[in-house]
Design a protein around this motif. Sequence first.
Motif, PDB file in Angstrom:
ATOM      1  N   LEU A   1       0.774  -1.326  -0.110  1.00  0.00           N
ATOM      2  CA  LEU A   1       0.107   0.086   0.065  1.00  0.00           C
ATOM      3  C   LEU A   1       0.947   1.151   0.111  1.00  0.00           C
ATOM      4  N   GLU A   2       0.189   2.574  -0.371  1.00  0.00           N
ATOM      5  CA  GLU A   2       0.943   3.497  -0.733  1.00  0.00           C
ATOM      6  C   GLU A   2       1.564   4.159   0.787  1.00  0.00           C
ATOM      7  N   LEU A   3       2.780   4.370   0.714  1.00  0.00           N
ATOM      8  CA  LEU A   3       3.645   5.136   1.700  1.00  0.00           C
ATOM      9  C   LEU A   3       3.983   6.551   1.260  1.00  0.00           C
TER      10      LEU A   3
ATOM     11  N   ARG B   1      -6.416   2.150  10.685  1.00  0.00           N
ATOM     12  CA  ARG B   1      -6.040   0.766  10.679  1.00  0.00           C
ATOM     13  C   ARG B   1      -7.305  -0.137  10.674  1.00  0.00           C
ATOM     14  N   ASP B   2      -7.849  -0.072  12.063  1.00  0.00           N
ATOM     15  CA  ASP B   2      -8.827  -0.672  12.441  1.00  0.00           C
ATOM     16  C   ASP B   2     -10.076  -0.453  11.576  1.00  0.00           C
ATOM     17  N   ARG B   3     -10.308   0.920  11.500  1.00  0.00           N
ATOM     18  CA  ARG B   3     -11.593   1.101  10.713  1.00  0.00           C
ATOM     19  C   ARG B   3     -11.616   0.647   9.181  1.00  0.00           C
ATOM     20  N   TRP B   4     -10.178   0.365   8.586  1.00  0.00           N
ATOM     21  CA  TRP B   4     -10.150   0.107   7.185  1.00  0.00           C
ATOM     22  C   TRP B   4     -10.510  -1.294   7.250  1.00  0.00           C
ATOM     23  N   PHE B   5      -9.855  -2.185   8.251  1.00  0.00           N
ATOM     24  CA  PHE B   5     -10.326  -3.581   8.076  1.00  0.00           C
ATOM     25  C   PHE B   5     -11.936  -3.914   8.550  1.00  0.00           C
ATOM     26  N   GLU B   6     -12.411  -2.701   9.404  1.00  0.00           N
ATOM     27  CA  GLU B   6     -14.030  -3.149   9.643  1.00  0.00           C
ATOM     28  C   GLU B   6     -14.732  -2.709   8.607  1.00  0.00           C
ATOM     29  N   GLU B   7     -14.386  -1.624   7.635  1.00  0.00           N
ATOM     30  CA  GLU B   7     -15.171  -1.211   6.580  1.00  0.00           C
ATOM     31  C   GLU B   7     -15.039  -2.479   5.417  1.00  0.00           C
ATOM     32  N   LEU B   8     -13.889  -3.084   5.316  1.00  0.00           N
ATOM     33  CA  LEU B   8     -13.615  -4.302   4.360  1.00  0.00           C
ATOM     34  C   LEU B   8     -14.597  -5.585   4.937  1.00  0.00           C
TER      35      LEU B   8
ATOM     36  N   PRO C   1     -10.286  -1.004  -5.231  1.00  0.00           N
ATOM     37  CA  PRO C   1      -9.328   0.103  -5.550  1.00  0.00           C
ATOM     38  C   PRO C   1      -9.209   1.173  -4.596  1.00  0.00           C
ATOM     39  N   GLN C   2     -10.494   1.566  -4.354  1.00  0.00           N
ATOM     40  CA  GLN C   2     -10.600   2.698  -3.535  1.00  0.00           C
ATOM     41  C   GLN C   2      -9.969   2.610  -2.024  1.00  0.00           C
TER      42      GLN C   2
ATOM     43  N   ARG D   1     -11.167   6.934   3.102  1.00  0.00           N
ATOM     44  CA  ARG D   1     -11.234   7.582   4.243  1.00  0.00           C
ATOM     45  C   ARG D   1     -11.963   8.994   4.117  1.00  0.00           C
ATOM     46  N   GLN D   2     -12.338   9.412   2.848  1.00  0.00           N
ATOM     47  CA  GLN D   2     -13.040  10.659   2.438  1.00  0.00           C
ATOM     48  C   GLN D   2     -14.449  10.434   2.818  1.00  0.00           C
ATOM     49  N   THR D   3     -14.980   9.055   3.194  1.00  0.00           N
ATOM     50  CA  THR D   3     -16.344   8.885   3.679  1.00  0.00           C
ATOM     51  C   THR D   3     -16.329   8.695   5.136  1.00  0.00           C
ATOM     52  N   PRO D   4     -17.591   9.330   5.593  1.00  0.00           N
ATOM     53  CA  PRO D   4     -17.657   9.309   7.184  1.00  0.00           C
ATOM     54  C   PRO D   4     -17.665   7.824   7.654  1.00  0.00           C
ATOM     55  N   ALA D   5     -17.033   7.550   8.861  1.00  0.00           N
ATOM     56  CA  ALA D   5     -17.032   6.088   9.515  1.00  0.00           C
ATOM     57  C   ALA D   5     -18.544   5.528   9.639  1.00  0.00           C
ATOM     58  N   LYS D   6     -18.805   4.456   9.319  1.00  0.00           N
ATOM     59  CA  LYS D   6     -20.118   4.114   9.634  1.00  0.00           C
ATOM     60  C   LYS D   6     -20.337   3.699  11.160  1.00  0.00           C
TER      61      LYS D   6
END
Length: 130
Positions: free
Chosen positions: A16-18, A93-100, A115-116, A123-128
């Motif tokens: 992933l992008e650094l 990080r945790d939000r990324w896994f949760e959204e997936l 891809p997004q 991250r541009q969309t509000p957390a669920k």
Amino acid sequence: MSTLLYPGRRVMWLPLELGAGAAVPGSRCCPAMDAAIDFTCAQHADPFDCPDALIVYHDVFGEYGLAIRDGGPSYVLIEHCPWCGTSLGKSQRDRWFEELEAIGIIEPDASNVPPQFLTSAWRQTPAKET
């Protein structure tokens, strides 16, 4: 990042992008952090190969770390600037896994992550709400 060193921390091995990505130069906590994140080496294209690259920014997770020279893209998460002490914000990080997981991806890998989710765009969309 090792799950042995950080039990309970979600770890994955996608390229992933650094980089500075979401942060505009001059918009971080202090000039020293700007210089560390924006540093480029004429000899090393990969910051993990360069002994002068101290800090990495993981754009997808929105987290900062101290680079570990173990032959791969490992870093130790930091929550405060080592120069001025300012909070660097909460890792996503945790939000990324949760959204997936919410869209049915339980074990993310290079073949199943939309891809997004490979840039900070997700991250541009509000957390669920949970």
